[in-house]
Design a protein around this motif. Sequence first.
Motif, short mmCIF file in Angstrom:
data_model
loop_
_atom_site.label_atom_id
_atom_site.label_comp_id
_atom_site.label_asym_id
_atom_site.label_seq_id
_atom_site.Cartn_x
_atom_site.Cartn_y
_atom_site.Cartn_z
N LEU A 183 27.28 37.70 11.58
CA LEU A 183 27.08 37.54 13.02
C LEU A 183 25.89 36.65 13.31
O LEU A 183 25.92 35.83 14.24
N VAL A 184 24.83 36.78 12.51
CA VAL A 184 23.68 35.90 12.69
C VAL A 184 24.09 34.44 12.54
O VAL A 184 23.75 33.59 13.37
N SER A 185 24.86 34.13 11.50
CA SER A 185 25.28 32.75 11.29
C SER A 185 26.22 32.28 12.40
O SER A 185 26.12 31.14 12.88
N LEU A 186 27.14 33.14 12.83
CA LEU A 186 28.06 32.77 13.90
C LEU A 186 27.31 32.43 15.19
O LEU A 186 27.72 31.54 15.94
N VAL A 187 26.21 33.12 15.44
CA VAL A 187 25.46 32.91 16.68
C VAL A 187 24.43 31.79 16.53
O VAL A 187 24.26 30.96 17.43
N ALA A 188 23.74 31.74 15.39
CA ALA A 188 22.63 30.79 15.23
C ALA A 188 23.08 29.42 14.74
O ALA A 188 22.44 28.41 15.06
N ALA A 244 21.39 31.93 24.34
CA ALA A 244 21.72 32.89 23.28
C ALA A 244 21.30 32.38 21.91
O ALA A 244 21.57 33.04 20.90
N ARG A 245 20.64 31.24 21.87
CA ARG A 245 20.19 30.70 20.59
C ARG A 245 18.87 31.36 20.20
O ARG A 245 17.89 31.31 20.94
N PHE A 282 14.51 31.87 15.54
CA PHE A 282 14.57 31.84 14.07
C PHE A 282 15.61 32.85 13.61
O PHE A 282 16.04 33.72 14.37
N GLN A 283 16.07 32.70 12.38
CA GLN A 283 17.13 33.56 11.86
C GLN A 283 16.77 34.05 10.46
O GLN A 283 16.18 33.32 9.66
N VAL A 284 17.17 35.31 10.19
CA VAL A 284 16.96 35.92 8.89
C VAL A 284 18.30 36.48 8.42
O VAL A 284 18.90 37.31 9.10
N LEU A 285 18.78 35.98 7.28
CA LEU A 285 20.07 36.40 6.76
C LEU A 285 19.87 37.10 5.43
O LEU A 285 19.34 36.50 4.47
N VAL A 313 24.95 23.05 12.62
CA VAL A 313 23.67 23.21 11.92
C VAL A 313 22.58 22.30 12.47
O VAL A 313 21.39 22.58 12.33
N GLN A 314 22.96 21.19 13.12
CA GLN A 314 21.94 20.27 13.64
C GLN A 314 21.05 20.95 14.68
O GLN A 314 19.88 20.60 14.82
N ASN A 315 21.58 21.93 15.38
CA ASN A 315 20.81 22.64 16.40
C ASN A 315 20.39 24.04 15.94
O ASN A 315 19.94 24.84 16.76
N ALA A 316 20.53 24.32 14.66
CA ALA A 316 20.22 25.66 14.16
C ALA A 316 18.71 25.90 14.10
O ALA A 316 17.94 24.96 13.87
N PRO A 317 18.28 27.13 14.28
CA PRO A 317 16.86 27.45 14.18
C PRO A 317 16.43 27.62 12.73
O PRO A 317 17.28 27.76 11.83
#
Length: 292
Positions: free
Chosen positions: A159-164, A181-182, A185-188, A201-205
């Motif tokens: 879900l983290v990857s789907l959203v971030a 909703a971005r 930062f993200q922790v997987l 991915v270009q806009n990923a945190p």
Amino acid sequence: MGINKFGLALLLLCAQAGAQQAVQLWPNGAPGSEKRHNEPETVQNTYVSNIHDPSLTVVKADPRHANGAAVIVVPGGGHRMLVWNNEGLVAAKSLNRSGVTAFVLKYRLARDQGSSYSIENDAAADLRRAVRWVRAHAAEYKIDPNRLGIMGFSAGGELVSLVADNPAPAGTADAIDKLSARPDFQVLVYPGPLGVPAKAVQNAPPAFIVAGSVDKCCAPPAIALYQQLVAAGVSAELHMYAETDHAFNMGQRSERLSDVHWPDRLADWLADGGWLIPHSGQAPQGVPSPAQ
């Protein structure tokens, strides 16, 4: 009648959870789930299922060292149930030690018995709503809406990857849905394969990724996402632990010292990224603010 150690631990956990604030993300029922609004959840040991009212349980950092950073914790459980204690409340308390206020998410389960939900639509929508909800209530919880991350385990990592790392669907339901909703930062943590390869991915945190090197399910997507992010110029850190399989949680299920101490590496990464100190309402230098 006596209580064994497990029973005592469960009672203590229930008391702890009862002392924390839980808020529904849609007080009148989640879109598509209105007919099951207020239906009781199922709790077996510390696993939660039959979730129809997505919610956040607030786990506040001690005011003496709270720094305004916040993380939404997304437990795993194969989209059949939630590993509520070890991938939820325990993770939240670990973040609290770094001064981070945590919000543990209960989301709709696409693989629960008899479920009609989907991962990409309903469960991911619950996490997006959670990010927006926390931003909308940032002042109430004394947190910085520009230092808000999401942390997911296994199915929660999907879900983290789907959203971030993937594009969000269009459409708004209310004022909260107008916020971004971005995450910042993200922790997987041993993330599942859904959502990888990512489509935005270009806009990923910035990302912190951790997995076991012998985890046949989730080592490949962890490595693949890391490579995608780095190739796109996104700051990312990857930790792959030798002789480690799936579901080591916050390290308490392993005898390997490296596994036990991986939360320390996360704390280092949060500090190095500037997420643990105020920046006058702005994201840390060099990190783009979330797009609206």
